[in-house]
Design a protein around this motif. Sequence first.
Motif, PDB file in Angstrom:
ATOM      1  N   GLY A   1     -60.160  -3.618 -10.609  1.00  0.00           N
ATOM      2  CA  GLY A   1     -60.041  -4.694  -9.638  1.00  0.00           C
ATOM      3  C   GLY A   1     -59.140  -4.364  -8.459  1.00  0.00           C
ATOM      4  N   TYR A   2     -58.599  -3.147  -8.447  1.00  0.00           N
ATOM      5  CA  TYR A   2     -57.667  -2.735  -7.398  1.00  0.00           C
ATOM      6  C   TYR A   2     -58.081  -1.385  -6.813  1.00  0.00           C
ATOM      7  CZ  TYR A   2     -54.745  -6.019 -10.046  1.00  0.00           C
ATOM      8  OH  TYR A   2     -54.271  -7.114 -10.723  1.00  0.00           O
ATOM      9  N   ASN A   3     -57.647  -1.165  -5.570  1.00  0.00           N
ATOM     10  CA  ASN A   3     -57.795   0.141  -4.946  1.00  0.00           C
ATOM     11  C   ASN A   3     -56.541   0.452  -4.156  1.00  0.00           C
ATOM     12  OD1 ASN A   3     -60.475   1.394  -5.426  1.00  0.00           O
ATOM     13  ND2 ASN A   3     -61.190  -0.583  -4.673  1.00  0.00           N
ATOM     14  N   VAL A   4     -56.260   1.746  -3.996  1.00  0.00           N
ATOM     15  CA  VAL A   4     -55.095   2.158  -3.222  1.00  0.00           C
ATOM     16  C   VAL A   4     -55.492   3.302  -2.295  1.00  0.00           C
ATOM     17  CG1 VAL A   4     -53.360   1.470  -4.923  1.00  0.00           C
ATOM     18  CG2 VAL A   4     -54.366   3.768  -5.016  1.00  0.00           C
ATOM     19  N   SER A   5     -54.617   3.550  -1.333  1.00  0.00           N
ATOM     20  CA  SER A   5     -54.736   4.714  -0.469  1.00  0.00           C
ATOM     21  C   SER A   5     -53.334   5.170  -0.124  1.00  0.00           C
ATOM     22  CB  SER A   5     -55.518   4.375   0.799  1.00  0.00           C
ATOM     23  OG  SER A   5     -54.862   3.339   1.516  1.00  0.00           O
ATOM     24  N   ARG A   6     -53.197   6.445   0.245  1.00  0.00           N
ATOM     25  CA  ARG A   6     -51.880   6.976   0.632  1.00  0.00           C
ATOM     26  C   ARG A   6     -52.103   7.969   1.772  1.00  0.00           C
ATOM     27  NH1 ARG A   6     -47.146   8.787  -2.358  1.00  0.00           N
ATOM     28  NH2 ARG A   6     -45.452   8.696  -0.819  1.00  0.00           N
ATOM     29  N   SER A   7     -52.189   7.415   2.977  1.00  0.00           N
ATOM     30  CA  SER A   7     -52.441   8.268   4.138  1.00  0.00           C
ATOM     31  C   SER A   7     -51.152   8.833   4.722  1.00  0.00           C
ATOM     32  CB  SER A   7     -53.220   7.509   5.211  1.00  0.00           C
ATOM     33  OG  SER A   7     -52.514   6.346   5.577  1.00  0.00           O
ATOM     34  N   THR A   8     -50.022   8.194   4.439  1.00  0.00           N
ATOM     35  CA  THR A   8     -48.738   8.685   4.911  1.00  0.00           C
ATOM     36  C   THR A   8     -47.744   8.680   3.751  1.00  0.00           C
ATOM     37  OG1 THR A   8     -47.846   6.506   5.505  1.00  0.00           O
ATOM     38  CG2 THR A   8     -49.151   7.649   7.187  1.00  0.00           C
TER      39      THR A   8
ATOM     40  N   ARG B   1     -55.075  -2.773  -2.524  1.00  0.00           N
ATOM     41  CA  ARG B   1     -56.179  -3.623  -2.074  1.00  0.00           C
ATOM     42  C   ARG B   1     -56.807  -4.350  -3.250  1.00  0.00           C
ATOM     43  NH1 ARG B   1     -58.301  -6.032   2.450  1.00  0.00           N
ATOM     44  NH2 ARG B   1     -60.577  -6.202   2.305  1.00  0.00           N
ATOM     45  N   LEU B   2     -56.971  -5.679  -3.106  1.00  0.00           N
ATOM     46  CA  LEU B   2     -57.748  -6.477  -4.054  1.00  0.00           C
ATOM     47  C   LEU B   2     -59.046  -6.851  -3.356  1.00  0.00           C
ATOM     48  CD1 LEU B   2     -54.655  -7.016  -4.824  1.00  0.00           C
ATOM     49  CD2 LEU B   2     -55.524  -9.069  -5.948  1.00  0.00           C
ATOM     50  N   GLU B   3     -60.180  -6.443  -3.885  1.00  0.00           N
ATOM     51  CA  GLU B   3     -61.451  -6.677  -3.193  1.00  0.00           C
ATOM     52  C   GLU B   3     -62.044  -8.045  -3.489  1.00  0.00           C
ATOM     53  OE1 GLU B   3     -62.719  -5.109  -0.863  1.00  0.00           O
ATOM     54  OE2 GLU B   3     -61.702  -3.183  -0.905  1.00  0.00           O
TER      55      GLU B   3
END
Lengths: 111, 115
Positions: B63-70, B77-79
């Motif tokens: 149920g969650y997503n993440v990103s690490r661009s920096t 993120r909860l969609e």
Amino acid sequence: KQEVTQIPAALSVPEGENLVLNCSFTDSAIYNLQWFRQDPGKGLTSLLLIQSSQREQTSGRLNASLDKSSGRSTLYIAASQPGDSATYLCAPTSGTYKYIFGTGTRLKVLA
Amino acid sequence: NAGVTQTPKFRILKIGQSMTLQCTQDMNHNYMYWYRQDPGMGLKLIYYSVGAGITDKGEVPNGYNVSRSTTEDFPLRLELAAPSQTSVYFCASRSTSGGNTDTQYFGPGTRLTVL
């Protein structure tokens, strides 16, 4: 899978008492173990960190011990004060990345 | 240093809505973590990151997503929000160099309610 149990779940004591909070974990292959304090509605503050090669750590009135082979850690609080009232959480680290938290001990020190 | 900051502090969502929880740290820590804490429970790891561009699942990633661009930012993120995602969300960071490695530093939390 690492499972962490903290006993007691809640504790209420008069000011000045010496306290022992217990933490047990099922997987003894830990990297380190950390004790945290959490005040209501707040984040966590690190109290003590014990590396897997160490037996204990001390900071002021706090002393934490670690017995890896038996899967136990204790947090000793000397001469408790009302300001010590909080939830105390232990978190053994499995591998170098993942912290598994216990459910905590809610401590109330009465003036 | 501000340490670890999280926004927003509180949020109410309707079922099915989406949102992003923001987390920023200014300590140049390479490790960052997202946890959720349900009432009366300990913290459960959702996702973690060991550096920019690298993320991995924790105990409860569904149920969650993440990103690490920096290095500084690690948004969660909860969609499609569900009532089961009602919780307090904590972000944390950790250094792997210097004299105080292994200690995690926590943000103040985001209290999320899904109705």
